[in-house]
Write a protein that holds these residues in place. Sequence first.
Motif, PDB file in Angstrom:
ATOM      1  N   ARG A  75      -6.904   1.921  -4.338  1.00 49.97           N
ATOM      2  CA  ARG A  75      -7.974   2.123  -3.296  1.00 49.97           C
ATOM      3  C   ARG A  75      -8.390   0.230  -2.933  1.00 49.97           C
ATOM      4  N   ASN A  76      -8.081  -0.352  -4.025  1.00 50.48           N
ATOM      5  CA  ASN A  76      -8.336  -1.862  -3.539  1.00 50.48           C
ATOM      6  C   ASN A  76      -7.482  -2.306  -2.427  1.00 50.48           C
ATOM      7  N   ALA A  77      -6.268  -2.379  -2.905  1.00 46.94           N
ATOM      8  CA  ALA A  77      -5.319  -3.072  -1.515  1.00 46.94           C
ATOM      9  C   ALA A  77      -5.368  -2.044  -1.034  1.00 46.94           C
ATOM     10  N   ASP A  78      -5.839  -1.188  -0.063  1.00 49.61           N
ATOM     11  CA  ASP A  78      -6.465  -0.051   1.019  1.00 49.61           C
ATOM     12  C   ASP A  78      -7.143  -1.114   1.521  1.00 49.61           C
ATOM     13  N   LYS A  79      -8.240  -1.197   1.206  1.00 48.85           N
ATOM     14  CA  LYS A  79      -9.331  -1.984   1.344  1.00 48.85           C
ATOM     15  C   LYS A  79      -9.410  -3.825   1.429  1.00 48.85           C
ATOM     16  N   ALA A  80      -7.944  -4.062   0.934  1.00 50.79           N
ATOM     17  CA  ALA A  80      -8.116  -5.120   1.679  1.00 50.79           C
ATOM     18  C   ALA A  80      -7.014  -5.441   2.840  1.00 50.79           C
ATOM     19  N   LEU A  81      -6.248  -4.846   2.974  1.00 51.69           N
ATOM     20  CA  LEU A  81      -5.662  -4.192   4.175  1.00 51.69           C
ATOM     21  C   LEU A  81      -6.467  -4.287   5.398  1.00 51.69           C
ATOM     22  N   LYS A  82      -7.794  -3.430   5.093  1.00 49.34           N
ATOM     23  CA  LYS A  82      -7.984  -3.033   6.102  1.00 49.34           C
ATOM     24  C   LYS A  82      -9.009  -4.541   6.729  1.00 49.34           C
ATOM     25  N   CYS A 108       1.077  -0.998   0.425  1.00 52.08           N
ATOM     26  CA  CYS A 108       0.555  -0.481   0.380  1.00 52.08           C
ATOM     27  C   CYS A 108       1.238   1.248   0.370  1.00 52.08           C
ATOM     28  N   LYS A 109       1.861   1.223   0.777  1.00 51.12           N
ATOM     29  CA  LYS A 109       2.885   2.313   0.839  1.00 51.12           C
ATOM     30  C   LYS A 109       3.221   2.817  -0.710  1.00 51.12           C
ATOM     31  N   ASN A 110       3.997   1.590  -1.000  1.00 48.80           N
ATOM     32  CA  ASN A 110       4.964   2.216  -2.162  1.00 48.80           C
ATOM     33  C   ASN A 110       3.555   2.233  -3.025  1.00 48.80           C
ATOM     34  N   LEU A 111       2.579   1.915  -3.396  1.00 45.51           N
ATOM     35  CA  LEU A 111       1.915   2.058  -4.188  1.00 45.51           C
ATOM     36  C   LEU A 111       1.232   3.516  -4.387  1.00 45.51           C
ATOM     37  N   LYS A 112       1.648   4.085  -2.712  1.00 43.59           N
ATOM     38  CA  LYS A 112       0.960   4.900  -3.202  1.00 43.59           C
ATOM     39  C   LYS A 112       2.044   6.343  -3.228  1.00 43.59           C
ATOM     40  N   LEU A 113       3.388   5.714  -3.430  1.00 44.14           N
ATOM     41  CA  LEU A 113       4.379   6.462  -3.966  1.00 44.14           C
ATOM     42  C   LEU A 113       4.316   6.388  -5.669  1.00 44.14           C
ATOM     43  N   GLU A 114       4.280   5.610  -6.085  1.00 42.22           N
ATOM     44  CA  GLU A 114       4.169   5.294  -7.116  1.00 42.22           C
ATOM     45  C   GLU A 114       2.823   5.656  -8.032  1.00 42.22           C
ATOM     46  N   TYR A 115       1.646   6.274  -7.410  1.00 46.83           N
ATOM     47  CA  TYR A 115       0.223   6.538  -8.004  1.00 46.83           C
ATOM     48  C   TYR A 115       0.899   8.130  -7.734  1.00 46.83           C
ATOM     49  N   ASP A 116       1.487   8.414  -6.436  1.00 49.94           N
ATOM     50  CA  ASP A 116       1.764  10.358  -6.776  1.00 49.94           C
ATOM     51  C   ASP A 116       3.591  10.891  -7.621  1.00 49.94           C
TER      52      ASP A 116
END
Lengths: 74, 597
Positions: free
Chosen positions: B428-435, B152-160
């Motif tokens: 979004r899906n990764a964050d949801k999966a993590l929750k 999730c953290k890396n996907l956020k960096l990638e998205y940014d």
Amino acid sequence: MEKTTNSPSSSPSPGDNLAEQLFEKLLAEGLITPYGKYVFIQQLAHGELKESHWRNALSQAVHPQNPSNLTNNV
Amino acid sequence: MKLQKLEIDAFRGATKPFVLSFDPGKSVTLLLGENGTGKSTIADALICLCTDDMGSLDDRSGVDKTFLVAAGRASEDLRLALHTDQGIFGARYEKKKIVHQPEQSTLKLRHLRRSSVVSLSTAAPSARYEQLAGYFDLSGIVKSEDTLRALCKNLKLEYDRIVGAVQAVQKVLETIWANEGSPLDDWELWAETESHKDLNEQRLQLRRVRSLIEQGEKNLAAHERLVQTLKMGEQAAQTRKLAELQLAELQVASGQDEALLSLLQQAHDFVARHADHTSCPVCEQFILPSELKQQLHKRMESMAGLRAAASEAETARREHERLQSVWQHALSDFSSVLTDFLTAAQQTEWPETFQMALAELNEPEQPVRKRAELFAASRLQLEMLLEGRRITADAIQKTVDQHALISENWLSVLENRQTAMDSAVLLRNADKALKIVENNRKVFIDAELAAISADVDAFYQVLHPEENLGGVRLFLKEKGKNSLELTARFHNHEDVAPQSLYSESHLDTLALSIFLALAKRYGGSETVLLLDDVLGATDDAHLDRFIGLLRRESVHFAHILLTSHQRTLGERYKGESDVQVVVLGDWSVEAGMARVG
């Protein structure tokens, strides 16, 4: 307290049960696909899912591939 | 599974072979004996057979594990064997460790020793979690959860990063759009429109103009070389003329001929080569070669001035002829280049005056020298016209380059926007999966602990009925990680830490209840339960309730083995239908362990 037996358990462990529950919940939310279920559950239960495995599984649900091309999506 | 017998030899206190036979109809065995009769030997044997532990030696520090082997016996003599209705499970001692036979067995054992009883109810929450986490080991799930969190953290960096890239490219386009006067009122519409334009015609025109400029420049350079070589040739001609004139004047003044000088030189060379000849090659008169040579030399010396002038004239002649040749080559080169230029020039519109000049140059059979002259007359005009063409070419190049820039950047915007959208969905899906994983893990553990707490409390009420104790709760500390809290009721005090108010015996029975609840929930009907000397502070009344509890719960296990030094238990339970009583007698090195009842 003691450690448990030196033999493999014949019944699913709590980790196995939870892994299966998690798989079903993720599947119900459309976050993963049903392909590679067994391997995914095993890797989830034993802490063997790497970032790339998670990414592939989640990506599959976003951009589904032809299931006949999949042998193990993790 | 049914236990049949346990064989022990050369292990701990079993200095002689010892067999413990189990009563097939009884699921609880009380193993009684004074201290030092071998109870722990039997317990440790079962532990070594069913687990990777070494039994009571694990509780002590500084212990030499080689003392698993009985005193006075060899390590290769050590034998353990548990006979069951599902086969024989054995172990031996090899290279300072216990080796199981078969390597993988179906034996399952849950054991509790005195040392663990104390810590279970009084340990710090983190230590308690470590003790019990082995029962519901979710470390694998936690590890998988951690990698999902990292994703999730890396996907956020990638998205940014992708969003940043899109914004940067958009800014470039918006800047160009603004510089163009913000056409169409919308930069995106403008960029899309521009990128779809076909600029092939402009590119073709650019190629033609560049070609014409190149040809024109070659022409100018060739003509320049021609002019320079002509000038040099003319200078050389002038030099030659002067030199020849000077030579002629000198010949007249001296009355000497350059040809004579040449003749004298040849005669001198002949005489020098033929030093033994004594007759003149011309008149055939007698000569002395050395004298003749001297005379010839003297005469040539007197003609030194003439010689110098002749040499100078010869040099000037050669230089003049060389430059004439160079000029011819320059003329030929110019002619070739001019032809290429005239071909390229036909595809271009020129001012009328230059058109006329070109027409003259293009006249067939026109001598090259004439063409060079005509070209020289139009040279300045051509230079100006080429400059104009350069400006035109630069303008077209700028248009073509800008179009390429707009097209590339617009394509980049479209591609990156799509990538950003995909990335956003994945994130979004990764964050949801993590929750989902986090929450369900916690819910799972809470549910397990709630179920375990219910069982523990039920057992505790059996052990302490109407004592207003219990209300046992095991739960995870909300903020802490891996911190397992234990609270209970003490009369009118709810949710207290038991170690604060409970007596030692009550803490013991609480620990036993927790152990029994865990073993029952996570053990299964194939599990052997071993309680080794855990009844230290328990009085008779509670002891009886505890054994009654074991008897009731024995249906959930393969077998229960309880060791104690309280031999009075033997009298109370001897003859019970479901309880086997085994009494150990005195031990000695010579005789080993002994069963006396």
